[in-house]
Scaffold this motif. Structure first.
Motif, PDB file in Angstrom:
ATOM      1  N   ASP A  93      29.312 -25.800 -20.975  1.00 42.97           N
ATOM      2  CA  ASP A  93      27.715 -24.621 -20.700  1.00 42.97           C
ATOM      3  C   ASP A  93      27.002 -26.129 -20.188  1.00 42.97           C
ATOM      4  O   ASP A  93      25.475 -26.013 -19.611  1.00 42.97           O
ATOM      5  N   THR A 106      20.130 -18.233 -19.108  1.00 48.97           N
ATOM      6  CA  THR A 106      20.818 -17.212 -19.961  1.00 48.97           C
ATOM      7  C   THR A 106      20.973 -18.175 -20.907  1.00 48.97           C
ATOM      8  O   THR A 106      20.987 -17.761 -22.263  1.00 48.97           O
ATOM      9  N   SER A 109      18.619 -18.614 -23.844  1.00 49.10           N
ATOM     10  CA  SER A 109      17.407 -17.246 -24.122  1.00 49.10           C
ATOM     11  C   SER A 109      19.069 -16.847 -25.365  1.00 49.10           C
ATOM     12  O   SER A 109      18.457 -16.688 -26.371  1.00 49.10           O
ATOM     13  N   ASN A 110      19.698 -17.310 -25.239  1.00 48.90           N
ATOM     14  CA  ASN A 110      20.930 -16.766 -25.864  1.00 48.90           C
ATOM     15  C   ASN A 110      20.633 -17.489 -27.215  1.00 48.90           C
ATOM     16  O   ASN A 110      21.319 -17.670 -28.239  1.00 48.90           O
ATOM     17  N   SER A 113      17.841 -16.943 -29.036  1.00 53.63           N
ATOM     18  CA  SER A 113      17.944 -16.275 -30.495  1.00 53.63           C
ATOM     19  C   SER A 113      18.495 -16.069 -31.040  1.00 53.63           C
ATOM     20  O   SER A 113      18.379 -15.495 -32.180  1.00 53.63           O
ATOM     21  N   LYS A 114      19.509 -16.576 -31.420  1.00 52.16           N
ATOM     22  CA  LYS A 114      20.802 -16.969 -32.685  1.00 52.16           C
ATOM     23  C   LYS A 114      19.640 -17.584 -33.390  1.00 52.16           C
ATOM     24  O   LYS A 114      20.494 -18.051 -35.026  1.00 52.16           O
TER      25      LYS A 114
END
Length: 125
Positions: A93, A106, A109-110, A113-114
């Motif tokens: 990543d 992306t 964002s992931n 939010s976690k």
């Protein structure tokens, strides 16, 4: 997004210069991961501020805070997110984030939010 690119370009040059001054030459993958990590941290911090301002509880809580208090807590929360979020990102990543802005968005964002809610709770306690 253009502002982010203006910030990342000089940062990438600086990081690549620092990466090549050691006694051993880093592999291309290591340099890419370092650039990806730096780019990711910057993007995570920016996304954190946006996400935090969209949380209804944050909006309510900040109505009774001074701007200094709000800024200090926001800095603490987003600093926490910037430190913890990369722990949830793989090396693949990081490499992808360094070269693909769409993938970076992306990934950011992931991971934001976690981690944002955990960091908010830490700041409140």
């Amino acid at each position: 997004m253009k502002k982010l690119a203006y910030v990342l370009a000089p940062l990438a040059l600086l990081l690549s210069a620092c990466a090549s001054t050691g006694t051993t030459q880093p592999t291309a993958a290591t340099t890419t991961q370092q650039l990806g990590g730096a780019a990711l941290k910057i993007a995570i911090n920016a996304k954190c501020v946006t996400e935090l301002n969209n949380i209804p509880a944050w909006q309510t809580a900040t109505k009774v805070m001074t701007s200094t208090q709000k800024q200090n807590i926001q800095t603490e929360i987003c600093g926490c997110v910037s430190e913890k979020a990369p722990q949830n990102v793989t090396a693949v990543d990081l490499a992808t984030a360094a070269i693909d802005p769409a993938a970076r968005a992306t990934i950011v964002s992931n991971v934001v939010s976690k981690t944002i809610h955990a960091c908010v709770q830490e700041a409140v306690q």
